[in-house]
Design an enzyme around this catalytic site. Sequence first.
Site, PDB file in Angstrom:
ATOM      1  N   ASP A 210       0.862  -1.184   0.000  1.00  0.00           N
ATOM      2  CA  ASP A 210       0.000   0.000   0.000  1.00  0.00           C
ATOM      3  C   ASP A 210       0.901   1.237   0.000  1.00  0.00           C
ATOM      4  O   ASP A 210       1.682   1.440   0.925  1.00  0.00           O
ATOM      5  CB  ASP A 210      -0.900  -0.018   1.236  1.00  0.00           C
ATOM      6  CG  ASP A 210      -2.010   1.011   1.173  1.00  0.00           C
ATOM      7  OD1 ASP A 210      -2.160   1.657   0.123  1.00  0.00           O
ATOM      8  OD2 ASP A 210      -2.727   1.168   2.174  1.00  0.00           O
TER       9      ASP A 210
ATOM     10  N   ASP B 195      -2.741   2.418  -6.140  1.00  0.00           N
ATOM     11  CA  ASP B 195      -1.697   2.475  -5.121  1.00  0.00           C
ATOM     12  C   ASP B 195      -1.642   1.267  -4.193  1.00  0.00           C
ATOM     13  O   ASP B 195      -0.933   1.305  -3.180  1.00  0.00           O
ATOM     14  CB  ASP B 195      -1.850   3.753  -4.291  1.00  0.00           C
ATOM     15  CG  ASP B 195      -3.167   3.802  -3.530  1.00  0.00           C
ATOM     16  OD1 ASP B 195      -4.089   3.065  -3.904  1.00  0.00           O
ATOM     17  OD2 ASP B 195      -3.267   4.578  -2.558  1.00  0.00           O
ATOM     18  N   GLU B 196      -2.363   0.192  -4.500  1.00  0.00           N
ATOM     19  CA  GLU B 196      -2.251  -0.981  -3.639  1.00  0.00           C
ATOM     20  C   GLU B 196      -2.531  -2.259  -4.419  1.00  0.00           C
ATOM     21  O   GLU B 196      -3.241  -2.262  -5.426  1.00  0.00           O
ATOM     22  CB  GLU B 196      -3.172  -0.884  -2.420  1.00  0.00           C
ATOM     23  CG  GLU B 196      -4.642  -0.838  -2.730  1.00  0.00           C
ATOM     24  CD  GLU B 196      -5.501  -0.877  -1.463  1.00  0.00           C
ATOM     25  OE1 GLU B 196      -5.167  -1.634  -0.532  1.00  0.00           O
ATOM     26  OE2 GLU B 196      -6.510  -0.149  -1.427  1.00  0.00           O
TER      27      GLU B 196
END
Length: 375
Positions: free
Chosen positions: A22, A117-118
């Site tokens: 993350d 983003d993860e």
Amino acid sequence: MLNTNTVTDDTPTPARKIIHIDMDAFFASVEQRDFPEYRGRPVIVGAPPEKRGVVAAASYEARQFGIHSAMPSSQARKLCPDAIFVSPRFDAYRECSKHIHQIFQRFTDVIEPLSLDEAFLDVSNSALFQGSATLLAKEIKRQISEELQLVASAGVSYCKFLAKIASDLDKPDGLAVIKPEQAEDFLASLPVRKFFGIGKSTEARMHQLGIYHGSDLKQWHLPQLQQHFGKSGHFYYDIVRGIDNRPVKTSRVRKSIGKETTFAKDLLDKDEMWAVLRKLAAKVSEMLEKRNFCALTITLKVKYNNFQQITRSHTVAGTQVMNSSESILNQLHDLIEKTDIGVRPVRLLGISLSNFQDRDQQTQADNQQMSLFTE
């Protein structure tokens, strides 16, 4: 004691090894990287405070003032008058995300992206670092930092649920491991609000039932949880016991597509709102065509001026699929009548479609049906 920032991994070989990566304050961190004058200062990515909109992301300097994503920008300004507001640069974020996923692919091809983003990574079969998922996660973090000058947090465990929780334990720049033998005690002490999949409303309902921590949740039998929480009851029953057999999926089927807009000023005129809906329908129709989809379910989203939000949905028969802006608008007429559009001021309108079918298959089905009538 929970194992964090460690460099060893004693997870038994038969257990799966899942990493959740993350990125920390991703959008805001990209802005601070690209614009040195923003570094060390509270940065908010999103709508300007003088306009009606929300925060998309906030740097850690801004979060110290209680600012978080989805907060109205005007409220964020009140909390931190010195904050720097910047408009999102999604092309830059996508380019960074692409690079990050290229790094992932150096270690495994079993990757499940959750957002820009993860992502989850299954490294169970990796021979790198003598099979240590922890050392592998540490190396992924190092390469992201070295090549992109961005910081990521990582969680390592034997299932997706615990890996995701672990990645949030030591943010920013965290690395935490939850081993199988640690899971039971860890989950027992965890507040239910920290359980992935339990939001504010479910947390409030659990508190009313005397469920505050994992130890409380574990006292409830499966039929009781199903009685109070429906299908989700089975999920809660399993996860508090550390049971999560969901695989890391390398491909994700998109379940819905949609567009929405927030108005600069509240609208009351029904004709004005129809003009907005026509534009939204055209955009959603383009998205359908690009994916060669048609849809069976339409959802109208309305947010009134007091921030009350409602949705109205309808599913059509298979012969009435939505595959154009006209067919979308036709379904909206009835949905609008189930709202207070034209009666109460409206702040936001949105259209989303779901329950997809392949357009070519639908055309073939229509042709087969036509041939029956012809015969």
